[in-house]
Design a protein around this motif. Structure first.
Motif, PDB file in Angstrom:
ATOM      1  N   LEU A 247       0.826  -1.209   0.000  1.00  0.00           N
ATOM      2  CA  LEU A 247       0.000   0.000   0.000  1.00  0.00           C
ATOM      3  C   LEU A 247       0.861   1.260   0.000  1.00  0.00           C
ATOM      4  N   VAL A 248       1.927   1.219   0.776  1.00  0.00           N
ATOM      5  CA  VAL A 248       2.809   2.383   0.850  1.00  0.00           C
ATOM      6  C   VAL A 248       3.504   2.617  -0.482  1.00  0.00           C
ATOM      7  N   VAL A 249       3.917   1.529  -1.137  1.00  0.00           N
ATOM      8  CA  VAL A 249       4.533   1.670  -2.457  1.00  0.00           C
ATOM      9  C   VAL A 249       3.568   2.357  -3.412  1.00  0.00           C
ATOM     10  N   GLY A 250       2.306   1.941  -3.374  1.00  0.00           N
ATOM     11  CA  GLY A 250       1.304   2.595  -4.215  1.00  0.00           C
ATOM     12  C   GLY A 250       1.152   4.059  -3.890  1.00  0.00           C
ATOM     13  N   GLN A 251       1.156   4.381  -2.598  1.00  0.00           N
ATOM     14  CA  GLN A 251       1.040   5.781  -2.190  1.00  0.00           C
ATOM     15  C   GLN A 251       2.255   6.590  -2.635  1.00  0.00           C
ATOM     16  N   LEU A 252       3.448   5.993  -2.516  1.00  0.00           N
ATOM     17  CA  LEU A 252       4.666   6.669  -2.957  1.00  0.00           C
ATOM     18  C   LEU A 252       4.629   6.955  -4.459  1.00  0.00           C
ATOM     19  N   VAL A 253       4.195   5.963  -5.228  1.00  0.00           N
ATOM     20  CA  VAL A 253       4.143   6.124  -6.682  1.00  0.00           C
ATOM     21  C   VAL A 253       3.170   7.228  -7.071  1.00  0.00           C
ATOM     22  N   ALA A 254       2.042   7.317  -6.344  1.00  0.00           N
ATOM     23  CA  ALA A 254       0.988   8.270  -6.722  1.00  0.00           C
ATOM     24  C   ALA A 254       1.149   9.640  -6.071  1.00  0.00           C
ATOM     25  N   SER A 255       2.030   9.772  -5.074  1.00  0.00           N
ATOM     26  CA  SER A 255       2.043  10.988  -4.260  1.00  0.00           C
ATOM     27  C   SER A 255       2.566  12.225  -4.984  1.00  0.00           C
ATOM     28  N   ASP A 256       3.229  12.028  -6.131  1.00  0.00           N
ATOM     29  CA  ASP A 256       3.737  13.214  -6.824  1.00  0.00           C
ATOM     30  C   ASP A 256       2.691  13.884  -7.710  1.00  0.00           C
ATOM     31  N   LEU A 257       1.499  13.255  -7.825  1.00  0.00           N
ATOM     32  CA  LEU A 257       0.405  13.865  -8.591  1.00  0.00           C
ATOM     33  C   LEU A 257      -0.712  14.235  -7.623  1.00  0.00           C
ATOM     34  N   GLU A 258      -1.014  15.504  -7.521  1.00  0.00           N
ATOM     35  CA  GLU A 258      -2.029  15.967  -6.582  1.00  0.00           C
ATOM     36  C   GLU A 258      -3.385  15.337  -6.882  1.00  0.00           C
ATOM     37  N   GLY A 259      -3.972  14.728  -5.870  1.00  0.00           N
ATOM     38  CA  GLY A 259      -5.276  14.093  -6.010  1.00  0.00           C
ATOM     39  C   GLY A 259      -5.214  12.597  -6.227  1.00  0.00           C
ATOM     40  N   ALA A 260      -4.079  12.067  -6.728  1.00  0.00           N
ATOM     41  CA  ALA A 260      -4.001  10.643  -7.056  1.00  0.00           C
ATOM     42  C   ALA A 260      -4.097   9.767  -5.806  1.00  0.00           C
ATOM     43  N   VAL A 261      -3.472  10.202  -4.700  1.00  0.00           N
ATOM     44  CA  VAL A 261      -3.571   9.444  -3.456  1.00  0.00           C
ATOM     45  C   VAL A 261      -5.033   9.344  -3.025  1.00  0.00           C
ATOM     46  N   SER A 262      -5.767  10.416  -3.187  1.00  0.00           N
ATOM     47  CA  SER A 262      -7.189  10.425  -2.825  1.00  0.00           C
ATOM     48  C   SER A 262      -7.990   9.506  -3.739  1.00  0.00           C
ATOM     49  N   TRP A 263      -7.709   9.525  -5.058  1.00  0.00           N
ATOM     50  CA  TRP A 263      -8.438   8.662  -5.993  1.00  0.00           C
ATOM     51  C   TRP A 263      -8.260   7.182  -5.626  1.00  0.00           C
ATOM     52  N   LEU A 264      -7.013   6.791  -5.378  1.00  0.00           N
ATOM     53  CA  LEU A 264      -6.739   5.393  -5.043  1.00  0.00           C
ATOM     54  C   LEU A 264      -7.374   5.019  -3.708  1.00  0.00           C
ATOM     55  N   PHE A 265      -7.381   5.966  -2.772  1.00  0.00           N
ATOM     56  CA  PHE A 265      -7.983   5.696  -1.460  1.00  0.00           C
ATOM     57  C   PHE A 265      -9.481   5.440  -1.594  1.00  0.00           C
ATOM     58  N   VAL A 266     -10.174   6.272  -2.330  1.00  0.00           N
ATOM     59  CA  VAL A 266     -11.623   6.109  -2.476  1.00  0.00           C
ATOM     60  C   VAL A 266     -11.943   4.814  -3.212  1.00  0.00           C
ATOM     61  N   ALA A 267     -11.185   4.498  -4.267  1.00  0.00           N
ATOM     62  CA  ALA A 267     -11.398   3.246  -4.996  1.00  0.00           C
ATOM     63  C   ALA A 267     -11.148   2.047  -4.091  1.00  0.00           C
ATOM     64  N   ASP A 268     -10.109   2.137  -3.292  1.00  0.00           N
ATOM     65  CA  ASP A 268      -9.792   1.059  -2.352  1.00  0.00           C
ATOM     66  C   ASP A 268     -10.939   0.846  -1.372  1.00  0.00           C
ATOM     67  N   ARG A 269     -11.522   1.923  -0.875  1.00  0.00           N
ATOM     68  CA  ARG A 269     -12.614   1.796   0.076  1.00  0.00           C
ATOM     69  C   ARG A 269     -13.846   1.153  -0.560  1.00  0.00           C
ATOM     70  N   LEU A 270     -14.071   1.401  -1.846  1.00  0.00           N
ATOM     71  CA  LEU A 270     -15.238   0.832  -2.512  1.00  0.00           C
ATOM     72  C   LEU A 270     -15.104  -0.681  -2.654  1.00  0.00           C
ATOM     73  N   TYR A 271     -13.948  -1.146  -3.099  1.00  0.00           N
ATOM     74  CA  TYR A 271     -13.828  -2.599  -3.263  1.00  0.00           C
ATOM     75  C   TYR A 271     -13.642  -3.305  -1.922  1.00  0.00           C
ATOM     76  N   GLN A 272     -13.319  -2.526  -0.871  1.00  0.00           N
ATOM     77  CA  GLN A 272     -13.215  -3.113   0.460  1.00  0.00           C
ATOM     78  C   GLN A 272     -14.575  -3.561   1.002  1.00  0.00           C
ATOM     79  N   LEU A 273     -15.675  -3.094   0.406  1.00  0.00           N
ATOM     80  CA  LEU A 273     -16.998  -3.504   0.889  1.00  0.00           C
ATOM     81  C   LEU A 273     -17.175  -5.016   0.804  1.00  0.00           C
TER      82      LEU A 273
END
Length: 514
Positions: A247-273
């Motif tokens: 998960l941290v690797v994914g966050q590191l990869v996405a953290s240089d684009l503003e908003g990408a961390v948030s997009w992945l977080f929301v998508a992650d929460r949806l499939y977590q259902l």
């Protein structure tokens, strides 16, 4: 041996987890509406991930994998189970208290290690501040995991499964109060997290007392039993750490684009259902049941429990996968596109949801396969497999970034999930017949797959036909409701017709578990 009622346990844990996930949807809806993808939400996600990451190291994953089988066996043989739990409580509390202190001191370093793309902009300082407020949550959650493990081992699943609901109730209430009374919504949200942790711990502690097991804070003392617990828990902690590293690797990869961390977080929460409702419920109920059956020498019962858990997981997971792949945009648009969340945000989140959906069956099957190892106190093998999956995840996330950009972590996570399933399955062959799915599972699995595919085709066609409705403020909620009901009807009828679901067997199982 007093058996754990598997279906009843699945339903209890599944119900409360479903309630938690639905309220979690409400929480994410409020976050995306009031805060929205961007610097503020990126900082919150990075800060909130820190206590959750360490919680998996020290509590839910490692602790349950080691503690539950050992406690269950002592409980089954009346071998000082309460004293063992007291010693575990003492050591866990001491270790996590030290961790909290270190985390508070070195918070800037933790944020840099997990989201170095924030360095040089306002997100970094915000994440550090939020992290210091949220990090003590790990102490409450780690101790709550111990009490939950005790309750699960004794077949009492309700309180432990209900505790996470409190976090979502508290945070949703806080954001609504913030909107009504005024003030920064993010401040209401972040300060509520440690308060909710205290409430969750209180709930499971009281439930454990009522179950007849009384634990009190004491100084830890060395013992042979705690040495054995540490020996089993350490590889499990490392294995769960590998998952968090992914998960941290994914966050590191996405953290240089503003908003990408948030997009992945929301998508992650949806499939977590579905992952939470099905996968986690199965893992929680199956582990103590397998441990006690193996202790009693009930090999055939253990194999049947393993196969029925796998069948149950596919029955609910595969239609969710079909929906995430076939109609991610209407799901995301209706659930999240409002307030500070734009159409562009919804499209990005939908892409991530579809890719995570491909990996969803793998994430659930891991929860079915891992108890085969943990019930035998074998935590080393899953750790070795998790390391391989971590390497695959990191290589794909980083290697595909130049081509795929911020979405590469989602692709990597799904690929690594399936790799982990293959490794767990190959490794389980050494356990013999007890680790083999029976013929009924294989037959039903094929039929469930077919019914899910039919559902996916129908809902995809229905969305194409009525697409304008989904982007109309007046009709989109009704349109999504009708689409979900249509999909459920198609799946249910197809499952009955082709034999993926047998109502007589289901009614009989419910009566036996009641």
């Amino acid at each position: 041996m007093k058996p754990i009622r598997l279906l009843s346990g699945f339903m209890t844990v599944g119900f409360w987890t479903l309630a938690s996930r639905i309220l979690g949807f409400l929480r994410e809806i409020l976050i995306t509406a009031y805060i929205g993808p961007g610097p503020l939400m990126d900082a919150f996600v990075a800060a909130f991930r820190l206590p959750n990451m360490f919680r998996r190291f020290f509590a839910e994953g490692a602790f349950n994998a080691a503690f539950v089988p050992m406690f269950s066996k002592r409980l089954e043989s009346d071998d000082n189970a309460e004293e063992f739990a007291q010693d575990a409580f003492n050591w866990l509390a001491a270790v996590v208290l030290v961790l909290v202190a270190l985390g508070m001191i070195f918070m800037p370093g933790l944020v840099w290690l997990t989201a170095n793309g924030f360095a040089g902009d306002a997100r970094f300082d915000m994440a550090v501040g939020y992290g210091k407020i949220a990090f003590p949550y790990i102490l409450c959650m780690s101790l709550a995991a111990l009490f939950s493990g005790i309750l699960n081992a004794t077949g009492r699943f309700a309180a432990a499964a209900a505790a996470p609901v409190l976090l979502n109730i508290f945070t949703c209430t806080a954001m609504l109060l913030g909107e009504f009374l005024g003030g920064a919504i993010i401040d209401w949200l972040i300060w509520t997290i440690p308060v909710a942790g205290i409430a969750q711990l209180a709930l499971v502690w009281i439930a454990t007392e009522r179950a007849g097991i009384s634990l009190r804070p004491r100084l830890p003392r060395p013992s042979k039993e705690m040495g054995n617990l540490l020996r089993v828990a350490l590889p499990a902690a490392l294995a769960m750490g590998v998952t968090q590293i992914n998960l941290v690797v994914g966050q590191l990869v996405a953290s240089d684009l503003e908003g990408a961390v948030s997009w992945l977080f929301v998508a992650d929460r949806l499939y977590q259902l579905p992952l939470g409702v099905i996968g986690i419920a199965i893992g929680i109920v199956l582990l103590p049941d397998l441990s006690r059956r193996l202790r009693a020498g009930d090999t055939s019962g253990a194999r049947d429990a393993f196969s029925r858990a796998g069948e149950f997981s596919l029955l609910f997971t595969l239609p969710s996968t079909a929906a995430f792949i076939a109609i991610p945009l209407p799901l995301v648009s209706v659930l999240y596109e409002r307030g500070a969340t734009t159409t562009a945000d919804a499209q990005a989140i939908a892409l991530a949801v579809a890719i995570y959906g491909v990996g969803l069956p793998a994430f659930v099957l891991q929860k079915v396969l891992q108890p085969l190892y943990f019930a035998r106190e074998d935590t080393r093998s899953p750790f070795h497999y998790a390391v391989v999956a971590m390497v695959i995840n990191a290589a794909l996330a980083l290697g595909l970034k130049p081509t795929l950009g911020w979405i590469s972590p989602a692709v990597a996570a799904s690929a690594a999930g399936w790799s982990m399933v293959v490794l767990l399955w190959i490794g389980s062959l050494k356990f013999g017949e007890v680790a083999r799915f029976d013929q009924r599972f294989i037959t039903r699995g094929v039929r469930i797959t077919a019914a899910s595919a039919m559902m996916g085709i129908v809902v995809s066609g229905a969305f194409t036909l009525f697409e304008p409705w989904f982007f109309s403020d007046s009709w989109r909620y009704m349109a999504l409701l009708l689409l979900v009901l249509l999909g459920a009807l198609v799946y249910f009828v197809a499952a009955l017709v082709i034999g993926a679901l047998n109502l007589k067997e289901l009614r009989s199982a419910v009566r036996r578990s009641a």
